[in-house]
Design a protein around this motif. Structure first.
Motif, PDB file in Angstrom:
ATOM      1  N   ILE A   1      43.821  38.647  63.213  1.00 20.91           N
ATOM      2  CA  ILE A   1      43.462  38.859  61.812  1.00 20.91           C
ATOM      3  C   ILE A   1      43.509  37.559  61.019  1.00 20.91           C
ATOM      4  O   ILE A   1      44.123  36.571  61.435  1.00 20.91           O
ATOM      5  CB  ILE A   1      44.393  39.891  61.136  1.00 20.91           C
ATOM      6  N   SER A   2      42.839  37.580  59.862  1.00 19.94           N
ATOM      7  CA  SER A   2      42.897  36.479  58.900  1.00 19.94           C
ATOM      8  C   SER A   2      42.702  37.078  57.508  1.00 19.94           C
ATOM      9  O   SER A   2      42.599  38.298  57.347  1.00 19.94           O
ATOM     10  CB  SER A   2      41.814  35.439  59.194  1.00 19.94           C
ATOM     11  N   ASP A   3      42.610  36.233  56.502  1.00 19.12           N
ATOM     12  CA  ASP A   3      42.340  36.660  55.124  1.00 19.12           C
ATOM     13  C   ASP A   3      43.334  37.734  54.668  1.00 19.12           C
ATOM     14  O   ASP A   3      42.957  38.750  54.065  1.00 19.12           O
ATOM     15  CB  ASP A   3      40.916  37.193  54.981  1.00 19.12           C
ATOM     16  N   GLN A   4      44.598  37.507  54.944  1.00 21.20           N
ATOM     17  CA  GLN A   4      45.614  38.491  54.577  1.00 21.20           C
ATOM     18  C   GLN A   4      45.780  38.557  53.063  1.00 21.20           C
ATOM     19  O   GLN A   4      45.728  37.548  52.366  1.00 21.20           O
ATOM     20  CB  GLN A   4      46.950  38.132  55.230  1.00 21.20           C
ATOM     21  N   ILE A   5      46.008  39.762  52.568  1.00 27.55           N
ATOM     22  CA  ILE A   5      46.273  39.994  51.153  1.00 27.55           C
ATOM     23  C   ILE A   5      47.683  40.537  51.010  1.00 27.55           C
ATOM     24  O   ILE A   5      48.018  41.574  51.596  1.00 27.55           O
ATOM     25  CB  ILE A   5      45.254  40.963  50.542  1.00 27.55           C
ATOM     26  N   ARG A   6      48.490  39.826  50.270  1.00 25.17           N
ATOM     27  CA  ARG A   6      49.871  40.221  49.988  1.00 25.17           C
ATOM     28  C   ARG A   6      50.189  39.913  48.530  1.00 25.17           C
ATOM     29  O   ARG A   6      49.604  39.018  47.933  1.00 25.17           O
ATOM     30  CB  ARG A   6      50.878  39.458  50.850  1.00 25.17           C
ATOM     31  N   GLY A   7      51.145  40.633  47.995  1.00 28.60           N
ATOM     32  CA  GLY A   7      51.691  40.290  46.696  1.00 28.60           C
ATOM     33  C   GLY A   7      52.975  39.493  46.851  1.00 28.60           C
ATOM     34  O   GLY A   7      53.257  38.934  47.919  1.00 28.60           O
ATOM     35  N   VAL A   8      53.756  39.451  45.780  1.00 28.89           N
ATOM     36  CA  VAL A   8      55.038  38.751  45.768  1.00 28.89           C
ATOM     37  C   VAL A   8      56.120  39.748  45.380  1.00 28.89           C
ATOM     38  O   VAL A   8      56.003  40.450  44.363  1.00 28.89           O
ATOM     39  CB  VAL A   8      55.027  37.569  44.768  1.00 28.89           C
ATOM     40  N   LEU A   9      57.171  39.820  46.171  1.00 34.99           N
ATOM     41  CA  LEU A   9      58.258  40.750  45.926  1.00 34.99           C
ATOM     42  C   LEU A   9      59.108  40.319  44.733  1.00 34.99           C
ATOM     43  O   LEU A   9      59.087  39.147  44.332  1.00 34.99           O
ATOM     44  CB  LEU A   9      59.127  40.865  47.174  1.00 34.99           C
ATOM     45  N   PRO A  10      59.907  41.236  44.168  1.00 34.40           N
ATOM     46  CA  PRO A  10      60.768  40.874  43.044  1.00 34.40           C
ATOM     47  C   PRO A  10      61.721  39.718  43.342  1.00 34.40           C
ATOM     48  O   PRO A  10      62.072  38.949  42.440  1.00 34.40           O
ATOM     49  CB  PRO A  10      61.535  42.169  42.766  1.00 34.40           C
ATOM     50  N   ASN A  11      62.126  39.581  44.602  1.00 33.93           N
ATOM     51  CA  ASN A  11      63.041  38.488  44.953  1.00 33.93           C
ATOM     52  C   ASN A  11      62.303  37.202  45.306  1.00 33.93           C
ATOM     53  O   ASN A  11      62.915  36.235  45.776  1.00 33.93           O
ATOM     54  CB  ASN A  11      63.959  38.898  46.100  1.00 33.93           C
ATOM     55  N   GLY A  12      60.989  37.186  45.117  1.00 29.57           N
ATOM     56  CA  GLY A  12      60.203  35.992  45.378  1.00 29.57           C
ATOM     57  C   GLY A  12      59.638  35.897  46.773  1.00 29.57           C
ATOM     58  O   GLY A  12      58.856  34.985  47.070  1.00 29.57           O
ATOM     59  N   GLY A  13      60.007  36.811  47.657  1.00 28.93           N
ATOM     60  CA  GLY A  13      59.514  36.791  49.025  1.00 28.93           C
ATOM     61  C   GLY A  13      58.098  37.327  49.128  1.00 28.93           C
ATOM     62  O   GLY A  13      57.562  37.912  48.175  1.00 28.93           O
TER      63      GLY A  13
ATOM     64  N   SER B   1      56.732  50.142  41.715  1.00 30.81           N
ATOM     65  CA  SER B   1      55.626  49.250  41.388  1.00 30.81           C
ATOM     66  C   SER B   1      55.994  47.805  41.708  1.00 30.81           C
ATOM     67  O   SER B   1      55.187  47.054  42.268  1.00 30.81           O
ATOM     68  CB  SER B   1      55.258  49.391  39.910  1.00 30.81           C
ATOM     69  N   ALA B   2      57.225  47.416  41.371  1.00 35.23           N
ATOM     70  CA  ALA B   2      57.674  46.053  41.686  1.00 35.23           C
ATOM     71  C   ALA B   2      57.770  45.854  43.192  1.00 35.23           C
ATOM     72  O   ALA B   2      57.395  44.802  43.723  1.00 35.23           O
ATOM     73  CB  ALA B   2      59.016  45.788  41.014  1.00 35.23           C
ATOM     74  N   HIS B   3      58.275  46.866  43.898  1.00 36.52           N
ATOM     75  CA  HIS B   3      58.401  46.763  45.352  1.00 36.52           C
ATOM     76  C   HIS B   3      57.036  46.527  46.003  1.00 36.52           C
ATOM     77  O   HIS B   3      56.925  45.748  46.961  1.00 36.52           O
ATOM     78  CB  HIS B   3      59.035  48.035  45.918  1.00 36.52           C
ATOM     79  N   TRP B   4      56.007  47.188  45.472  1.00 36.02           N
ATOM     80  CA  TRP B   4      54.666  47.024  46.036  1.00 36.02           C
ATOM     81  C   TRP B   4      53.891  45.912  45.351  1.00 36.02           C
ATOM     82  O   TRP B   4      52.707  45.733  45.611  1.00 36.02           O
ATOM     83  CB  TRP B   4      53.909  48.354  45.993  1.00 36.02           C
ATOM     84  N   SER B   5      54.560  45.170  44.497  1.00 35.71           N
ATOM     85  CA  SER B   5      54.084  43.888  43.941  1.00 35.71           C
ATOM     86  C   SER B   5      52.732  43.998  43.258  1.00 35.71           C
ATOM     87  O   SER B   5      51.935  43.059  43.278  1.00 35.71           O
ATOM     88  CB  SER B   5      54.045  42.811  45.042  1.00 35.71           C
ATOM     89  N   TYR B   6      52.471  45.172  42.631  1.00 38.54           N
ATOM     90  CA  TYR B   6      51.154  45.356  42.029  1.00 38.54           C
ATOM     91  C   TYR B   6      50.866  44.310  40.962  1.00 38.54           C
ATOM     92  O   TYR B   6      49.760  43.731  40.919  1.00 38.54           O
ATOM     93  CB  TYR B   6      51.015  46.756  41.430  1.00 38.54           C
ATOM     94  N   ASP B   7      51.825  44.056  40.092  1.00 33.70           N
ATOM     95  CA  ASP B   7      51.563  43.154  38.969  1.00 33.70           C
ATOM     96  C   ASP B   7      51.423  41.700  39.392  1.00 33.70           C
ATOM     97  O   ASP B   7      50.998  40.864  38.583  1.00 33.70           O
ATOM     98  CB  ASP B   7      52.680  43.277  37.921  1.00 33.70           C
ATOM     99  N   SER B   8      51.768  41.374  40.640  1.00 32.26           N
ATOM    100  CA  SER B   8      51.585  40.000  41.114  1.00 32.26           C
ATOM    101  C   SER B   8      50.178  39.755  41.629  1.00 32.26           C
ATOM    102  O   SER B   8      49.833  38.630  42.003  1.00 32.26           O
ATOM    103  CB  SER B   8      52.602  39.687  42.221  1.00 32.26           C
ATOM    104  N   LEU B   9      49.338  40.798  41.650  1.00 32.86           N
ATOM    105  CA  LEU B   9      47.966  40.680  42.143  1.00 32.86           C
ATOM    106  C   LEU B   9      46.996  40.554  40.975  1.00 32.86           C
ATOM    107  O   LEU B   9      47.126  41.252  39.960  1.00 32.86           O
ATOM    108  CB  LEU B   9      47.589  41.907  42.974  1.00 32.86           C
ATOM    109  N   ALA B  10      46.019  39.690  41.109  1.00 32.18           N
ATOM    110  CA  ALA B  10      44.978  39.565  40.098  1.00 32.18           C
ATOM    111  C   ALA B  10      44.087  40.808  40.130  1.00 32.18           C
ATOM    112  O   ALA B  10      43.935  41.446  41.176  1.00 32.18           O
ATOM    113  CB  ALA B  10      44.139  38.318  40.365  1.00 32.18           C
ATOM    114  N   PRO B  11      43.476  41.169  39.000  1.00 34.36           N
ATOM    115  CA  PRO B  11      42.597  42.349  38.982  1.00 34.36           C
ATOM    116  C   PRO B  11      41.484  42.290  40.025  1.00 34.36           C
ATOM    117  O   PRO B  11      41.148  43.324  40.634  1.00 34.36           O
ATOM    118  CB  PRO B  11      42.036  42.346  37.560  1.00 34.36           C
ATOM    119  N   GLU B  12      40.925  41.093  40.253  1.00 30.50           N
ATOM    120  CA  GLU B  12      39.857  41.004  41.255  1.00 30.50           C
ATOM    121  C   GLU B  12      40.386  41.279  42.662  1.00 30.50           C
ATOM    122  O   GLU B  12      39.657  41.787  43.523  1.00 30.50           O
ATOM    123  CB  GLU B  12      39.168  39.640  41.190  1.00 30.50           C
TER     124      GLU B  12
END
Length: 491
Positions: free
Chosen positions: A143-155, A247-258
Motif C-alpha cells: 500500500i501507499s498514500d496512507q491517510i491518517r489523522g493525529v491522536l490527542p497525544n500527538g501520535g 471524535s478526538a480518538h478518531w482524529s476527525y478535527d485533525s483532517l482537512a475538509p478535502e
C-alpha cells in the motif's frame, strides 16, 4: 454480508453517485427494507446475534476481542446456533470470509465449511490467500498514500485509507468471491443430486475502514463532488461527553475538509469493489440454474460514521449512521421491487432462515421471520424497536428505543438523548432536557422500561430508580426484607 456498511452508500438506498449495480438489481428483484437495524453496532455481538437469533444481553457475547475489557469471548459450547438445526435437517452450511463471532470457537465449531479467518480485517497473511496469489502469479499486498489523522497525544492516528498496489483479481475481496463460487458449485452438485440443500454465507471484511483498495476504486469518485455529511456541524453540546472523546480518538478535527471528502469517495469505491464481487457470485448462481430455488439476503453487521458527527468507525453513540443498515431479501416467487418500512433487525434473519427451511424458529427467541413481509403480506408488526450497546475500548452500556418519529437513548453515565427524526433527521439537537419534550420523553422512557422488562434485559433496574417509569412492582433490592415500600409504590 458486509462489515461496517453505510446504508447511504448504495444506489438502491438513494445515493445517485454510487456504483452498486449488483445490489441495486437485487433490490429491484426482491424486497428492500428501509428500517432495517442492527441489534448492536459492533461486530462480534451483532454476528453472534445473527448466529443465535438472540439479543446481545441474552447471548452475552458483548464485545470484540481486540478491545475486550472483561466480557466473555466465546459462546458456551451448548449455546443455540441456527446451523445446528440446518445441519440436523441435512443442509450443507458454508461460510467464506469474516467470522469474528468468537476466538477459541471457530465457524467450523458451529458446523460451517470453509477456511477460518481470525480477526476483524482482511487476513492478508492467511495461508490460503497467499497460495491463491502464488498459484495465479498475482502480487502480494502493498500500500501507499496512507491517510491518517493525529491522536490527542500527538501520535499518528488510526489508518483510515490507503492505495492498494494489486490488481482487482488479487484483492482479498475477489479472492473471497472466488472461494464462494467454488463452494457454491460443490453445493449445487449436492443440491441437484437431491442429496442436500445448502446455506452459504459470504462475509466480506469491508467496507470497514481502513479503506484499502486498488487505484481504479481509490480514484473512482471525485472528492470535489462529494458533500460532507450534514452532521459535521456537530458541536456535542448537550450530548454525552464520550462522543467528543471518540471524535478526538478518531482524529476527525485533525483532517482537512478535502481529506474528509476524499475518505468518503474512497469508501464509495470500496463499496463498488465489493458490489462487483457480489455480482460475480450472483452471476454464478444464475449460471448454475439456482436462482429460482435460492433465497438471497444482503445486509451487514452495522454501519459506519465516515465523518458523520465528526466521528469515524463506530462506538458509544447510537446514531442512525451506525444502527440503520441496508437489508435486502429476495425469495423465489415473492413480489419484486417491494419497499417495506416496518422496523426489522439483522436478528430477524435467523428465524427467516429457519422458516425457509421448514424448521422451528422458536429457539431464535428474539428473532421473527421476515417471510410474510417479503411475501407482500401485512402481518401485525411492532411499531418500535430496541437496540443495545455494551462498550468498545471500555464498558459503556446504552439502550435505545426507536419509534416512527423519535429516538430515545439512555446513557446511565451522563445525559440521555432524545431526537425528533422528522424535524432533525441528522440528530444534531438533543431534546431530552427541553421542557416541551417531557410528554414524549416520559412516554418513551416508560415504553423502553416495559420492553426491557418483557425481554428480561436487566438494564431496566437502573431505570426503575432513576426515571419516571411508573410504579415499582417488585422489590428492587431483592432483599425480601421490606415488601411495603414497593407495594405502596405500585398502588
Amino acid at each position: 454480508m458486509t462489515d461496517q456498511h453505510r446504508v447511504d452508500s448504495l444506489g438502491a438506498y438513494g445515493n445517485p453517485t454510487a456504483s452498486t449495480p449488483a445490489l441495486d438489481e437485487l433490490a429491484r428483484t426482491g424486497t428492500r427494507f428501509d428500517r432495517w437495524y442492527t441489534p448492536t453496532a459492533i461486530c462480534t455481538p451483532a454476528r453472534a446475534s445473527l448466529l443465535t437469533g438472540q439479543a446481545p444481553f441474552r447471548h452475552k457475547l458483548l464485545a470484540n476481542n481486540e478491545r475486550n475489557v472483561g466480557y466473555i469471548e466465546d459462546l458456551p459450547a451448548d449455546h443455540y446456533a441456527f446451523t445446528t438445526d440446518l445441519r440436523a435437517a441435512g443442509y450443507n452450511c458454508g461460510l467464506i470470509g469474516k467470522w469474528h463471532a468468537g476466538t477459541e470457537r471457530t465457524a467450523a465449531d458451529f458446523g460451517f465449511d470453509g477456511p477460518h479467518f481470525d480477526g476483524w480485517h482482511n487476513a492478508i497473511d492467511h495461508e490460503d490467500y497467499l497460495a491463491y496469489l502464488d498459484e495465479r502469479g498475482l502480487p502480494h499486498y502493498e500500500i501507499s498514500d496512507q491517510i491518517r489523522g493525529v491522536l490527542p497525544n500527538g501520535g499518528p492516528g488510526n489508518l483510515l485509507a490507503a492505495r492498494l498496489h494489486q490488481p482487482v483479481e488479487a484483492t482479498f475481496e475477489h479472492y473471497l468471491a472466488t472461494r464462494t463460487i467454488e463452494m457454491l458449485e460443490r453445493y449445487a452438485d449436492d443440491y441437484r443430486s437431491g442429496a442436500r440443500p445448502f446455506y452459504l454465507a459470504l462475509h466480506f471484511f469491508g467496507p470497514h475502514l481502513p479503506y484499502v483498495v486498488p487505484s481504479e476504486y481509490y480514484d473512482m469518485f471525485d472528492p470535489d463532488e462529494v458533500e460532507l455529511p450534514h452532521s459535521v456541524a456537530e458541536t456535542f453540546d448537550g450530548k454525552p461527553p464520550v462522543q467528543r472523546n471518540y471524535s478526538a480518538h478518531w482524529s476527525y478535527d485533525s483532517l482537512a475538509p478535502e481529506t474528509s471528502r476524499k475518505l468518503i469517495a474512497i469508501s464509495w469505491g470500496y463499496v463498488a469493489l465489493i458490489d462487483s464481487q457480489i455480482g460475480r457470485v450472483l452471476e454464478a448462481l444464475d449460471r448454475l440454474g439456482l436462482v429460482d430455488d435460492t433465497a438471497v439476503f444482503f445486509s451487514c453487521d452495522h454501519g459506519e460514521f465516515t465523518g458523520a458527527h465528526r466521528l469515524h468507525d463506530k462506538g458509544p453513540a447510537m446514531y442512525e449512521d451506525i444502527y440503520r443498515t441496508p437489508g435486502i431479501v429476495r425469495i423465489p416467487g415473492a413480489p419484486e421491487g417491494q419497499e417495506r418500512d416496518e422496523f426489522v433487525s439483522l436478528l430477524d434473519c435467523t428465524a427467516t432462515f429457519l422458516d425457509l427451511a421448514g424448521l422451528d424458529p422458536s429457539n431464535a427467541v428474539d428473532s421473527r421471520s421476515l417471510v410474510p413481509l417479503v411475501a407482500g403480506e401485512s402481518p401485525e408488526w411492532a411499531d418500535d424497536l430496541v437496540c443495545e450497546f455494551h462498550g468498545h475500548h471500555f464498558p459503556y452500556p446504552q439502550r435505545m428505543l426507536r419509534t416512527d418519529r423519535y429516538k430515545l437513548v439512555v446513557n446511565p453515565d451522563s445525559v440521555n438523548e432524545l431526537y425528533d427524526l422528522e424535524l432533525d433527521p441528522h440528530e444534531l439537537q438533543n431534546l431530552y432536557a427541553v421542557p416541551g419534550s417531557a410528554p414524549v420523553r416520559d412516554a418513551m422512557l416508560a415504553r423502553l422500561y416495559e420492553l426491557l422488562r418483557e425481554r428480561g434485559d436487566k438494564f431496566y433496574h437502573w431505570m426503575t430508580a432513576m426515571y419516571p417509569v411508573g410504579g415499582v412492582e417488585y422489590d428492587p433490592s431483592f432483599s425480601g426484607f421490606d415488601d411495603r415500600a414497593y407495594e405502596e409504590s405500585a398502588t
